[in-house]
Design an enzyme around this catalytic site. Structure first.
Site, mmCIF file in Angstrom:
data_model
loop_
_atom_site.group_PDB
_atom_site.id
_atom_site.type_symbol
_atom_site.label_atom_id
_atom_site.label_comp_id
_atom_site.label_asym_id
_atom_site.label_seq_id
_atom_site.Cartn_x
_atom_site.Cartn_y
_atom_site.Cartn_z
ATOM 1 N N ARG A 282 5.651 10.622 0.853
ATOM 2 C CA ARG A 282 4.557 9.963 1.567
ATOM 3 C C ARG A 282 5.058 9.174 2.777
ATOM 4 N NH1 ARG A 282 -0.178 10.044 -1.710
ATOM 5 N NH2 ARG A 282 -1.151 8.558 -0.290
ATOM 6 N N GLU B 63 -3.807 -2.997 10.642
ATOM 7 C CA GLU B 63 -3.189 -2.909 9.314
ATOM 8 C C GLU B 63 -2.777 -4.310 8.862
ATOM 9 O OE1 GLU B 63 -1.313 -2.465 5.884
ATOM 10 O OE2 GLU B 63 -2.489 -0.848 6.796
ATOM 11 N N GLN B 64 -3.111 -4.655 7.606
ATOM 12 C CA GLN B 64 -2.830 -6.010 7.133
ATOM 13 C C GLN B 64 -1.348 -6.262 6.879
ATOM 14 O OE1 GLN B 64 -4.739 -6.900 3.424
ATOM 15 N NE2 GLN B 64 -3.839 -5.166 2.336
ATOM 16 N N TYR C 181 8.231 18.135 -8.168
ATOM 17 C CA TYR C 181 8.456 19.031 -7.029
ATOM 18 C C TYR C 181 9.429 18.374 -6.054
ATOM 19 C CZ TYR C 181 4.554 16.137 -5.198
ATOM 20 O OH TYR C 181 3.719 15.103 -4.836
ATOM 21 N N ASP D 34 -9.959 6.934 0.550
ATOM 22 C CA ASP D 34 -10.159 6.242 -0.719
ATOM 23 C C ASP D 34 -11.178 5.118 -0.631
ATOM 24 O OD1 ASP D 34 -8.382 7.866 -2.000
ATOM 25 O OD2 ASP D 34 -6.762 6.398 -2.143
#
Length: 399
Positions: free
Chosen positions: A109, A35-36, A215, A293
């Site tokens: 998230r 991960e960067q 929500y 993505d």
């Protein structure tokens, strides 16, 4: 080398990358995530984890962690923009569990990312690794990072988002397309909205040229909202930036008071430009492939972006494991081709449906809107219970 002993490098420590690493590790592979960023984190706010994704996460042992912070909505409630009239109300919660076997969660998230990261040994996650080049040597793939770090793996997986360097290395650099929508996103402490007596549902309010979703997340402590507005162009330097609540209020002038109360209660908001890409013809080249993505970015109007990335990882693990069981482990490229052949039609279909919902959600009042509302009342549109069955019943970990 037997396939279960394959070394696999995953570029990207987001939801797709970490969930893929967990699926691959559960299948017996030697997995490392690169991960960067210097720390794992999510800029976004809410995410929907539908049964097709929770099925996989429960199988990976994350059920208790999801239950601690996830919220199971009672329904998906689609409403008219000005008077709040119900257009379609799809039951979830226990009825959904009974039909599909697994829950639907609304989550922050960051909570989902934290649950995924906690399930991986810390030494498997390498922070501060920004990919600058990919070299496929035929029998091994070399990932080169800024600062001179290198990693050699049998298979490399690009889970590095819509601006994926792995995708660019495979197929050349291209720019994602602006979809003509921007989204104001924010989180409101639930106690500030007690006077609204909000239902524990995912509410989608549809109106001319825009829509509004809200929500509960974080064990009902926060209310997440996404306010999407059509816009001709995007001129900011970043595709996500601090937003102005006054701009959001102005965009939803004349809309139902409940939505405006939510906007007024937020301390600050981010504004995101929504980008996507056309479906690729293929995702893989040699020993390198893509997921999430990086290969199928989609508008968030089917609430399936994260779920599709989680599914990708499960199918990828199953294809690689099956190749080993079939005795064809010398070259994993065939397993990667099988993976993309299984996944590409499903994700392309959801990309198209998500794009179509931009039109359906944003119809101006008039004859087309009346026809849409009639179809929704008859249960013949997406998010009605039968219409989502093909999405929710799918088990991406079974070939």
């Amino acid at each position: 080398m037997s396939t279960p002993g394959l070394s696999i490098g995953v570029i990207g420590g987001g939801i797709g990358g970490l969930s893929a690493a967990l699926s691959l590790r559960a299948a017996g592979f030697d997995v490392h995530v690169y991960e960067q960023a210097s720390a794992l984190g999510e800029v976004g706010a809410g995410v929907q984890v539908s049964p097709n994704a929770s099925r996989i996460l429960h199988r990976l042992g994350l059920g208790p962690a999801l239950a601690r912070t996830g919220v199971e909505p009672l329904a998906m409630h689609q409403r008219r923009w000005d008077d709040g009239r119900t257009l379609l109300r799809t039951p979830l919660a226990e009825r959904l569990r009974a039909r599909f076997g697994f829950p639907h969660y609304q989550m922050h998230r960051a909570d989902l990312l934290a649950a995924l990261a906690a399930a991986l040994p810390a030494e498997r996650i390498h922070l501060g690794h920004r990919l600058v080049d990919v070299v496929d040597h035929g029998d091994v793939v070399e990932a080169r990072f800024a600062g001179g770090q290198r990693a050699e793996v049998d298979v490399l997986v690009g889970a590095d988002g819509i601006h994926s360097p792995v995708r660019a290395a495979l197929f050349g650099p291209t720019q994602p397309r602006f979809t003509g929508c921007v989204a104001y996103r924010g989180l409101v402490p639930a106690e500030r909205l007690e006077h609204l007596s909000l239902e524990v549902t995912a509410q989608i309010w549809m109106g001319p040229g825009r829509h509004f979703v809200h929500y509960f997340v974080a064990g009902r402590r926060l209310v997440n909202f996404v306010a999407v507005v059509e816009q001709d162009s995007w001129t900011r330097e970043s595709w996500t930036d601090a937003g102005d609540v006054a701009d959001a209020l102005a965009a939803f002038d004349g809309w139902h008071p409940q939505l405006r109360e939510i906007l007024k209660a937020v301390d600050g908001t981010f504004v995101w430009a929504l980008f996507d890409r056309a479906p690729l013809d293929r995702w893989s080249s040699g020993r390198v492939t893509l997921l999430g993505d990086a290969c199928h970015p989609m508008l968030p109007f089917m609430a399936q972006g994260a779920a599709m990335a989680i599914e990708d990882g499960a199918t990828l693990a199953a294809c690689l494991a099956d190749a080993g069981a079939a005795g064809s482990a010398a070259d994993p490229a065939e397993a990667l081709r099988r993976y993309e052949q299984l996944r590409l039609p499903r994700t392309a279909r959801l990309q198209a449906m998500s794009a179509e919902n931009k039109t359906r959600f944003h119809l101006p009042d008039g004859s087309d809107q009346h026809q849409r509302d009639a179809l929704m009342a008859a249960g013949r549109t997406d998010f009605s219970f039968d219409a989502v069955a093909w999405i929710y019943e799918h088990d991406a970990g079974v070939l």
